[in-house]
Scaffold this active site. Structure first.
Site, PDB file in Angstrom:
ATOM      1  N   LYS A  13       1.317  -4.904   2.004  1.00  0.00           N
ATOM      2  CA  LYS A  13       2.699  -4.731   2.476  1.00  0.00           C
ATOM      3  C   LYS A  13       2.714  -4.306   3.951  1.00  0.00           C
ATOM      4  O   LYS A  13       3.401  -4.897   4.776  1.00  0.00           O
ATOM      5  CB  LYS A  13       3.433  -3.674   1.631  1.00  0.00           C
ATOM      6  CG  LYS A  13       3.505  -4.017   0.142  1.00  0.00           C
ATOM      7  CD  LYS A  13       4.272  -2.964  -0.641  1.00  0.00           C
ATOM      8  CE  LYS A  13       3.575  -1.611  -0.738  1.00  0.00           C
ATOM      9  NZ  LYS A  13       2.315  -1.614  -1.506  1.00  0.00           N
ATOM     10  N   ARG A  88      11.036   1.874  -5.345  1.00  0.00           N
ATOM     11  CA  ARG A  88       9.884   1.855  -6.232  1.00  0.00           C
ATOM     12  C   ARG A  88      10.277   2.167  -7.655  1.00  0.00           C
ATOM     13  O   ARG A  88       9.415   2.215  -8.536  1.00  0.00           O
ATOM     14  CB  ARG A  88       8.904   2.928  -5.790  1.00  0.00           C
ATOM     15  CG  ARG A  88       7.798   2.424  -4.934  1.00  0.00           C
ATOM     16  CD  ARG A  88       7.086   3.682  -4.482  1.00  0.00           C
ATOM     17  NE  ARG A  88       5.696   3.463  -4.329  1.00  0.00           N
ATOM     18  CZ  ARG A  88       5.136   3.229  -3.143  1.00  0.00           C
ATOM     19  NH1 ARG A  88       5.829   3.138  -2.057  1.00  0.00           N
ATOM     20  NH2 ARG A  88       3.839   3.089  -3.073  1.00  0.00           N
ATOM     21  N   ARG A 127     -10.056   0.636   3.114  1.00  0.00           N
ATOM     22  CA  ARG A 127      -9.026   0.632   4.160  1.00  0.00           C
ATOM     23  C   ARG A 127      -9.270   1.736   5.193  1.00  0.00           C
ATOM     24  O   ARG A 127      -9.690   2.830   4.869  1.00  0.00           O
ATOM     25  CB  ARG A 127      -7.643   0.829   3.544  1.00  0.00           C
ATOM     26  CG  ARG A 127      -6.588   1.085   4.634  1.00  0.00           C
ATOM     27  CD  ARG A 127      -5.187   0.969   4.147  1.00  0.00           C
ATOM     28  NE  ARG A 127      -4.913   1.849   3.035  1.00  0.00           N
ATOM     29  CZ  ARG A 127      -3.777   1.797   2.334  1.00  0.00           C
ATOM     30  NH1 ARG A 127      -2.864   0.884   2.621  1.00  0.00           N
ATOM     31  NH2 ARG A 127      -3.591   2.623   1.333  1.00  0.00           N
ATOM     32  N   ARG A 171      -1.949   5.497  -8.822  1.00  0.00           N
ATOM     33  CA  ARG A 171      -0.947   4.694  -8.107  1.00  0.00           C
ATOM     34  C   ARG A 171      -0.712   3.362  -8.815  1.00  0.00           C
ATOM     35  O   ARG A 171       0.424   2.892  -8.904  1.00  0.00           O
ATOM     36  CB  ARG A 171      -1.417   4.453  -6.664  1.00  0.00           C
ATOM     37  CG  ARG A 171      -1.222   5.690  -5.785  1.00  0.00           C
ATOM     38  CD  ARG A 171      -2.158   5.707  -4.606  1.00  0.00           C
ATOM     39  NE  ARG A 171      -1.906   4.667  -3.637  1.00  0.00           N
ATOM     40  CZ  ARG A 171      -2.767   4.339  -2.670  1.00  0.00           C
ATOM     41  NH1 ARG A 171      -3.918   4.978  -2.561  1.00  0.00           N
ATOM     42  NH2 ARG A 171      -2.469   3.387  -1.819  1.00  0.00           N
TER      43      ARG A 171
HETATM   44  P1  AP5 Z   1      -2.144  -2.588   3.318  1.00  0.00           P
HETATM   45  O1  AP5 Z   1      -1.400  -3.615   4.093  1.00  0.00           O
HETATM   46  O2  AP5 Z   1      -2.383  -1.278   3.948  1.00  0.00           O
HETATM   47  O3  AP5 Z   1      -1.532  -2.424   1.842  1.00  0.00           O
HETATM   48  P2  AP5 Z   1      -0.160  -1.826   1.323  1.00  0.00           P
HETATM   49  O4  AP5 Z   1       0.408  -2.815   0.375  1.00  0.00           O
HETATM   50  O5  AP5 Z   1       0.685  -1.376   2.459  1.00  0.00           O
HETATM   51  O6  AP5 Z   1      -0.722  -0.630   0.463  1.00  0.00           O
HETATM   52  P3  AP5 Z   1      -0.334   0.908   0.436  1.00  0.00           P
HETATM   53  O7  AP5 Z   1      -1.516   1.649  -0.095  1.00  0.00           O
HETATM   54  O8  AP5 Z   1       0.227   1.364   1.735  1.00  0.00           O
HETATM   55  O9  AP5 Z   1       0.751   0.911  -0.639  1.00  0.00           O
HETATM   56  P4  AP5 Z   1       1.206   2.082  -1.441  1.00  0.00           P
HETATM   57  O10 AP5 Z   1       2.447   1.530  -2.009  1.00  0.00           O
HETATM   58  O11 AP5 Z   1       0.227   2.634  -2.394  1.00  0.00           O
HETATM   59  O12 AP5 Z   1       1.358   3.277  -0.340  1.00  0.00           O
HETATM   60  P5  AP5 Z   1       2.575   3.845   0.489  1.00  0.00           P
HETATM   61  O13 AP5 Z   1       2.075   4.285   1.796  1.00  0.00           O
HETATM   62  O14 AP5 Z   1       3.725   2.939   0.436  1.00  0.00           O
HETATM   63  O15 AP5 Z   1      -3.554  -3.257   2.917  1.00  0.00           O
HETATM   64  C1  AP5 Z   1      -4.503  -2.565   2.109  1.00  0.00           C
HETATM   65  C2  AP5 Z   1      -5.928  -2.939   2.531  1.00  0.00           C
HETATM   66  O16 AP5 Z   1      -6.179  -4.310   2.242  1.00  0.00           O
HETATM   67  C3  AP5 Z   1      -6.177  -2.787   4.047  1.00  0.00           C
HETATM   68  O17 AP5 Z   1      -7.474  -2.326   4.239  1.00  0.00           O
HETATM   69  C4  AP5 Z   1      -5.999  -4.223   4.585  1.00  0.00           C
HETATM   70  O18 AP5 Z   1      -6.758  -4.442   5.761  1.00  0.00           O
HETATM   71  C5  AP5 Z   1      -6.505  -5.059   3.413  1.00  0.00           C
HETATM   72  N1  AP5 Z   1      -5.808  -6.357   3.305  1.00  0.00           N
HETATM   73  C6  AP5 Z   1      -4.484  -6.610   3.502  1.00  0.00           C
HETATM   74  N2  AP5 Z   1      -4.197  -7.912   3.293  1.00  0.00           N
HETATM   75  C7  AP5 Z   1      -5.381  -8.497   2.927  1.00  0.00           C
HETATM   76  C8  AP5 Z   1      -5.744  -9.849   2.568  1.00  0.00           C
HETATM   77  N3  AP5 Z   1      -4.831 -10.850   2.540  1.00  0.00           N
HETATM   78  N4  AP5 Z   1      -7.033 -10.082   2.245  1.00  0.00           N
HETATM   79  C9  AP5 Z   1      -7.964  -9.059   2.278  1.00  0.00           C
HETATM   80  N5  AP5 Z   1      -7.679  -7.793   2.607  1.00  0.00           N
HETATM   81  C10 AP5 Z   1      -6.397  -7.504   2.923  1.00  0.00           C
HETATM   82  O19 AP5 Z   1       2.929   5.140  -0.382  1.00  0.00           O
HETATM   83  C11 AP5 Z   1       2.024   6.219  -0.466  1.00  0.00           C
HETATM   84  C12 AP5 Z   1       2.573   7.304  -1.376  1.00  0.00           C
HETATM   85  O20 AP5 Z   1       3.808   7.806  -0.849  1.00  0.00           O
HETATM   86  C13 AP5 Z   1       2.924   6.852  -2.799  1.00  0.00           C
HETATM   87  O21 AP5 Z   1       1.797   6.865  -3.655  1.00  0.00           O
HETATM   88  C14 AP5 Z   1       3.967   7.910  -3.187  1.00  0.00           C
HETATM   89  O22 AP5 Z   1       3.351   9.130  -3.505  1.00  0.00           O
HETATM   90  C15 AP5 Z   1       4.728   8.107  -1.887  1.00  0.00           C
HETATM   91  N6  AP5 Z   1       5.875   7.180  -1.776  1.00  0.00           N
HETATM   92  C16 AP5 Z   1       6.065   6.222  -0.825  1.00  0.00           C
HETATM   93  N7  AP5 Z   1       7.210   5.558  -1.041  1.00  0.00           N
HETATM   94  C17 AP5 Z   1       7.764   6.092  -2.164  1.00  0.00           C
HETATM   95  C18 AP5 Z   1       8.937   5.825  -2.921  1.00  0.00           C
HETATM   96  N8  AP5 Z   1       9.787   4.842  -2.564  1.00  0.00           N
HETATM   97  N9  AP5 Z   1       9.168   6.570  -4.036  1.00  0.00           N
HETATM   98  C19 AP5 Z   1       8.341   7.557  -4.411  1.00  0.00           C
HETATM   99  N10 AP5 Z   1       7.206   7.864  -3.751  1.00  0.00           N
HETATM  100  C20 AP5 Z   1       6.909   7.142  -2.632  1.00  0.00           C
HETATM  101 MG    MG Z   2       1.408   0.498   3.162  1.00  0.00          MG
END
Ligand code: AP5
Ligand code: MG
Ligand code: ZN
Length: 213
Positions: A13, A88, A127, A171
């Site tokens: 994402k 979410r 990552r 997660r």
């Molecule tokens: P990346 O692009 O970083 O992935 P992402 O989908 O953004 O994953 P996140 O871990 O950020 O998602 P998340 O939903 O767990 O975390 P968030 O920060 O939103 O890519 C991942 C890796 O893969 C990288 O190394 C990249 O280089 C690689 N990659 C990407 N594309 C690729 C491809 N095509 N091929 C190969 N490799 C690839 O949330 C964190 C925490 O915050 C949550 O757990 C929760 O506690 C809280 N939180 C956030 N939002 C909410 C909400 N709305 N409600 C409640 N709690 C929330």
């Molecule tokens: Mg992210």
């Protein structure tokens, strides 16, 4: 254009959001990034959120919803935005609908980045994130030109506290239980755009741009 990007943790994402906001000139709103900024600032809200995030659990709806409601009213959202990591839960999605209605806004498309769940652990544990600009790298799949240094801002790369096997497990479970039901929610609204996230990063972006235009 007002967009939303969803998908399981590690689907890409944040990676795709970087490319999308550049191409479309819209504002990126990542709730995860907002919480990490709150933690870095030492605020009370950040401290509370960190307790949930480190374990891999969702931060309570009332905290997240209030934060996004406030954010959507900033001037930089008027020319379009991309929500990443919100909503979410079905409760968050309903609150978003209500907020957008009150601001006379609507979602043009919901991009769903699909990746087989068994590929996500390797993506997340490898990552590395830039402290300066938040860009995501991967030690194997998307390595920076120079080890530990961001290509675009020369910032230091670090590993997120929740990118360990135990938190990733929690997660993924939270995603399946609470977030996956949103697929049907947005299909019913006619804005759902499924994207194959299990291909080269640039190919994924091409597919997204075709789907939202
Ligand atoms: P990346 O692009 O970083 O992935 P992402 O989908 O953004 O994953 P996140 O871990 O950020 O998602 P998340 O939903 O767990 O975390 P968030 O920060 O939103 O890519 C991942 C890796 O893969 C990288 O190394 C990249 O280089 C690689 N990659 C990407 N594309 C690729 C491809 N095509 N091929 C190969 N490799 C690839 O949330 C964190 C925490 O915050 C949550 O757990 C929760 O506690 C809280 N939180 C956030 N939002 C909410 C909400 N709305 N409600 C409640 N709690 C929330
Ligand atoms: Mg992210
Ligand atoms: Zn950077």
């Amino acid at each position: 254009m007002n967009l939303l990007i969803m998908g399981p943790p590690g689907a890409g994402k944040g990676t795709q959001a970087e490319g999308m906001v550049k191409e479309l000139d819209i504002t990126h709103i990542s709730t995860g990034d907002m919480f990490r900024a709150a933690i870095a600032s030492g605020s009370e809200m950040g401290k509370k959120a960190k307790e949930y995030m480190d374990k891999g659990a969702l931060v309570p709806d009332e905290v997240v919803i209030g934060m996004v409601k406030e954010r959507l009213q900033h001037d930089d959202c008027k020319g379009g935005f991309l929500l990443d990591g919100f909503p979410r839960t079905v409760e968050q999605a309903a609150a978003l609908d209500e907020t957008l209605k009150s601001l006379s806004m609507k979602l043009n498309a919901v991009v769903n980045v699909d990746v087989p769940l068994d590929k996500l652990m390797a993506r997340l544990t490898g990552r590395r994130v830039c402290r300066g600009c938040g860009a995501s790298y991967h030690v194997i799949f998307n390595a920076p030109a120079k080890d530990g240094v961001c290509n675009s801002c020369s910032g230091e790369l670090y590993q997120r506290d929740d990118d360990n096997e135990q938190s990733v497990g929690t997660r993924l479970k939270a995603y399946m239980e609470k977030t996956q039901p949103l697929i049907d929610y947005y299909k019913a609204q006619g804005v759902f755009r499924p994207i194959n996230g299990d291909q080269d990063i640039n190919k994924v972006l091409e597919e997204i741009m075709l789907a939202v235009k």
